[in-house]
Design a protein around this motif. Structure first.
Motif, mmCIF file in Angstrom:
data_model
loop_
_atom_site.group_PDB
_atom_site.id
_atom_site.type_symbol
_atom_site.label_atom_id
_atom_site.label_comp_id
_atom_site.label_asym_id
_atom_site.label_seq_id
_atom_site.Cartn_x
_atom_site.Cartn_y
_atom_site.Cartn_z
ATOM 1 N N SER A 75 38.133 45.986 40.805
ATOM 2 C CA SER A 75 38.672 46.614 40.954
ATOM 3 C C SER A 75 38.525 48.650 41.519
ATOM 4 O O SER A 75 38.752 49.474 41.600
ATOM 5 N N ARG A 118 47.961 48.969 49.895
ATOM 6 C CA ARG A 118 49.051 47.885 49.269
ATOM 7 C C ARG A 118 49.893 46.936 50.510
ATOM 8 O O ARG A 118 50.952 47.840 50.466
ATOM 9 N N ILE A 166 41.133 50.139 41.932
ATOM 10 C CA ILE A 166 42.321 49.435 42.859
ATOM 11 C C ILE A 166 42.818 48.084 42.004
ATOM 12 O O ILE A 166 42.671 48.042 41.378
ATOM 13 N N VAL A 190 45.416 43.123 46.116
ATOM 14 C CA VAL A 190 46.960 42.749 45.831
ATOM 15 C C VAL A 190 46.590 44.453 47.289
ATOM 16 O O VAL A 190 46.593 45.136 48.192
ATOM 17 N N ASP A 191 45.421 45.355 46.581
ATOM 18 C CA ASP A 191 45.054 47.042 47.207
ATOM 19 C C ASP A 191 43.919 46.492 48.515
ATOM 20 O O ASP A 191 42.918 45.908 47.917
#
Length: 259
Positions: free
Chosen positions: A22, A36, A51, A55-56
């Motif tokens: 992330s 996203r 992030i 998903v992102d």
């Protein structure tokens, strides 16, 4: 107890892995475009950004000026002369979202449109204009590119023609033209010098007509200049009219003395 420890260790590993996935770093000269689930949700400024894994997706876009060489293009000028012209273009991204969403590969697109624009703009000019008016051609290419790439979030800051290759036959023709031009200027300068010299000689002759002794002084000056080389015999013609007049005066004096 060991099972609990194993579960906790697994959760810690998963959490650590999720934290690593992330974390993103956006450099000072970049901006990040965050997607996203396939949708753009915003722009991320430089710094440490987080992030949601899977998903992102964060696309980093550089805002630095890019130097892009435009490879040599075979171009037919407006006066039907074949030349090879290469150039260099400088551009930078001004809108990160447009540069990612509006076009697939902005660098390749600008390279291709720059080549076609170079051929189009140079082909509208004659060879002499291409060689002497490069600044105007550079501005025309830049303005055309900037108008196309503005929709992609890109600004073309500068375009410069780098090299213009001419055929050997055209080089020889231009050399002959330059030589003829120099000969023409030399003949004009020589004719102007002759005109000035003729005017000066005319003024000198007018002075000598008003002052006959000036002609004698000029003759003596010429004798002095010729007399530097003493091993030659110089035959110098005396002025005919003055000699006849002097001879007539001498005979008149002799006749008067005899009487």
């Amino acid at each position: 107890m060991s099972a609990v420890i194993g579960v906790v260790a697994a959760l810690a590993v998963v959490a650590l892995l999720g934290l690593v996935l992330s974390v993103r770093v956006v450099k000072q000269y970049e901006q990040g475009v965050l997607f996203r689930l396939g949708r753009v949700i915003g722009v991320r400024e430089p710094g440490l950004r987080f992030i949601i894994p899977v998903v992102d997706v964060l696309h980093r876009v550089s805002f630095r000026i890019v130097t892009m060489p435009i490879q040599s293009q075979g171009i037919i000028t407006r006066d039907n002369v074949s030349v090879d012209v290469s150039a260099v273009a400088y551009f930078r991204v001004t809108d990160a979202v447009k540069a990612v969403v509006a076009i697939e590969d902005v660098h390749t697109a600008i390279n291709q449109i720059a080549q076609t624009t170079l051929r189009k703009v140079v082909g509208q000019h004659t060879l002499d204009e291409t060689l002497s008016e490069t600044d105007r051609i550079n501005v025309s290419i830049r303005e055309f590119l900037d108008g196309v790439t503005s929709g992609w979030g890109v600004e073309v800051t500068l375009v410069e023609l780098k090299d213009i290759q001419l055929p050997d036959s055209m080089k020889r023709a231009m050399a002959r033209q330059a030589e003829a031009e120099r000969e023409k200027r030399a003949k004009i300068i020589n004719a102007e010098g002759e005109s000035l010299a003729a005017a000066a000689l005319g003024d000198a002759s007018d002075v000598m007509m008003q002052h006959p002794l000036a002609l004698q002084l000029r003759n003596l000056q010429t004798l002095i200049e010729l007399g530097v080389d003493k091993n030659t015999t110089i035959v110098f013609p005396a002025p005919l009219m003055s000699t006849v007049a002097e001879l007539g005066a001498f005979l008149a004096r002799e006749s008067a003395a005899a009487e």
